[in-house]
Write a protein that holds these residues in place. Structure first.
Motif, PDB file in Angstrom:
ATOM      1  N   THR A  82       2.974  -7.391  -5.764  1.00  8.96           N
ATOM      2  CA  THR A  82       1.524  -7.255  -5.661  1.00  8.96           C
ATOM      3  C   THR A  82       0.959  -8.356  -4.778  1.00  8.96           C
ATOM      4  N   ASP A  83      -0.362  -8.421  -4.686  1.00 11.46           N
ATOM      5  CA  ASP A  83      -1.001  -9.518  -3.961  1.00 11.46           C
ATOM      6  C   ASP A  83      -0.696 -10.862  -4.611  1.00 11.46           C
ATOM      7  N   ARG A  86     -11.489   6.966  -0.850  1.00 10.71           N
ATOM      8  CA  ARG A  86     -10.954   6.292   0.322  1.00 10.71           C
ATOM      9  C   ARG A  86     -11.458   7.006   1.577  1.00 10.71           C
ATOM     10  N   GLU A 110     -12.804  -5.871  -5.957  1.00 10.55           N
ATOM     11  CA  GLU A 110     -12.305  -4.555  -6.357  1.00 10.55           C
ATOM     12  C   GLU A 110     -12.118  -4.476  -7.867  1.00 10.55           C
ATOM     13  N   ASP A 117     -16.037  -1.966  -2.380  1.00  4.77           N
ATOM     14  CA  ASP A 117     -15.347  -3.257  -2.262  1.00  4.77           C
ATOM     15  C   ASP A 117     -15.782  -3.863  -0.924  1.00  4.77           C
ATOM     16  N   SER A 144     -12.976   2.079  -1.693  1.00  6.70           N
ATOM     17  CA  SER A 144     -12.054   1.057  -1.182  1.00  6.70           C
ATOM     18  C   SER A 144     -10.894   1.729  -0.476  1.00  6.70           C
ATOM     19  N   GLU A 145     -10.317   1.032   0.501  1.00  6.70           N
ATOM     20  CA  GLU A 145      -9.099   1.505   1.148  1.00  6.70           C
ATOM     21  C   GLU A 145      -7.866   0.990   0.419  1.00  6.70           C
ATOM     22  N   ASP A 146      -8.023   0.013  -0.456  1.00  5.16           N
ATOM     23  CA  ASP A 146      -6.904  -0.531  -1.219  1.00  5.16           C
ATOM     24  C   ASP A 146      -6.551   0.389  -2.378  1.00  5.16           C
ATOM     25  N   TYR A 147      -5.293   0.358  -2.753  1.00  7.12           N
ATOM     26  CA  TYR A 147      -4.821   1.170  -3.869  1.00  7.12           C
ATOM     27  C   TYR A 147      -4.819   0.384  -5.173  1.00  7.12           C
ATOM     28  N   ASP A 148      -5.100  -0.911  -5.101  1.00  7.76           N
ATOM     29  CA  ASP A 148      -5.093  -1.741  -6.307  1.00  7.76           C
ATOM     30  C   ASP A 148      -6.179  -1.354  -7.301  1.00  7.76           C
ATOM     31  N   ASN A 171     -13.231  -5.561   1.548  1.00  7.57           N
ATOM     32  CA  ASN A 171     -12.349  -4.562   2.147  1.00  7.57           C
ATOM     33  C   ASN A 171     -13.075  -3.772   3.229  1.00  7.57           C
ATOM     34  N   ASN A 175       0.818  -1.208   0.000  1.00  7.03           N
ATOM     35  CA  ASN A 175       0.000   0.000   0.000  1.00  7.03           C
ATOM     36  C   ASN A 175       0.853   1.259   0.000  1.00  7.03           C
TER      37      ASN A 175
END
Length: 326
Positions: free
Chosen positions: A224-225, A188, A156, A28, A173-177, A31, A3
């Motif tokens: 990445t994930d 966010r 997402e 998402d 979403s809180e993810d940046y992906d 998330n 992140n």
């Protein structure tokens, strides 16, 4: 990609809720729900969200406490749930499971030595989205008339696809992906204190002189994930390498290194499994009485724990006219 790495690249700015009011946001769900689940568990006594049969439904508290902010700011949430997990994410899933197991062991140690504070903090780290949590969350959202979309894979990715098609205004979403999945705009901190943060894909690409494909390549180089990054490569180096060589493959060739399944990982971001078989309206007409009964009677959450949340939902629907939206 971590992140912190993606955040250092993203074009971000704080926006007022008045600037996004009237919008539809694809949330998402995994998330958002996990965030509320861990927060609720951390700050709420276990007996509040545990039924006599031993089922833990802290998610119901989280939904009732988290939804009002959407409604109060004239936003329609569309919750997008994950489908199957891609096999390339198995390592991350296994690591998360191992982390939960380590946290469980540390929690037990804390309980044995009478450290209630440490035990409560570690309890949040042991949480996972069980079948009961998934089922009860969907049913509560249904009773509150909140739209749901079932993704074939990553939630997402599906939310980003819906935003790119213009079927929703933002991804939440809180993810940046979501940048890598092609979401034009991501919000966010939608249910945190203060105003949300807007993440802009085109501004991010322009800021660094990249194409979206190159941004994905930068992310893969960092990790990445779905893959570990190349040792010694952070976001600044990755940017420099992609600018110099053009794409992931040229960088790998130049360095004489290899990323397993690199082509598949790239495709997962650029062409992920998604569906356009979804249909939702934006008229929100929650059945507050049925939702309250579901939470307090069927799942035994004390009424006083959710009273304020339901009051806020009911009040905001009347105030903003959500039940008249089309």
């Amino acid at each position: 990609m971590g992140n912190a790495d993606l955040r250092s690249l993203a074009a971000l700015e704080e926006v007022g809720f008045d600037e996004v009011a009237g919008s539809v946001v694809a949330v998402d769900a995994h998330n958002w729900l996990y965030r509320y689940l861990t927060t609720t568990v951390k700050f709420t006594a276990e007996d509040v969200y545990t039924t006599e049969a031993g089922e833990e439904v802290a998610n119901l508290l989280g939904v009732v406490q988290g939804l009002p902010k959407f409604f109060e700011h004239d936003l329609v949430p569309v919750f997008v749930f994950d489908g199957g997990v891609t096999e390339l994410k198995d390592d991350e899933v296994a690591e998360r499971r191992a982390a939960r197991e380590r946290a469980e062991e540390r929690k037990q140690d804390a309980e044995e030595r009478g450290d209630a504070v440490a035990a409560a903090r570690l309890e949040a780290r042991t949480q996972r989205l069980t079948d009961v949590i998934h089922e009860t969350t969907r049913e509560l959202l249904r009773l509150l008339d909140v739209p749901i979309v079932e993704a074939p894979a990553e939630g997402e990715a599906q939310a980003s696809y819906m935003a790119a098609r213009g079927d929703v205004d933002y991804v939440g979403s809180e993810d940046y992906d979501t940048l890598l999945f092609g979401a034009p705009y991501t919000l966010r901190g939608l249910t945190s204190k203060g105003d949300p943060e807007l993440m802009d894909l085109e501004a991010t690409l322009a800021k660094h002189g990249l194409t979206r494909e190159q941004l994905v390549d930068v992310a893969i180089l960092c990790g990445t994930d779905f893959n570990e990054g190349i040792s010694g490569i952070g976001p600044k180096t990755a940017l420099s390498e992609i600018r110099e060589h053009g794409d992931l493959w040229a960088v790998l060739d130049d360095r004489g290194v290899y990323i397993e399944h690199g082509d598949r990982i790239r495709e997962l971001f650029l062409d992920p499994p998604v569906t356009d078989e979804y249909d939702f309206g934006t008229e929100i007409s929650p059945d507050i009485d049925a939702a309250r009964a579901y939470v307090t009677e069927e799942w035994e959450i004390p009424a006083e724990e959710v009273a304020r949340g339901f009051e806020r939902i009911e009040s905001s629907v009347v105030q903003t006219g959500l039940d008249e939206w089309t």
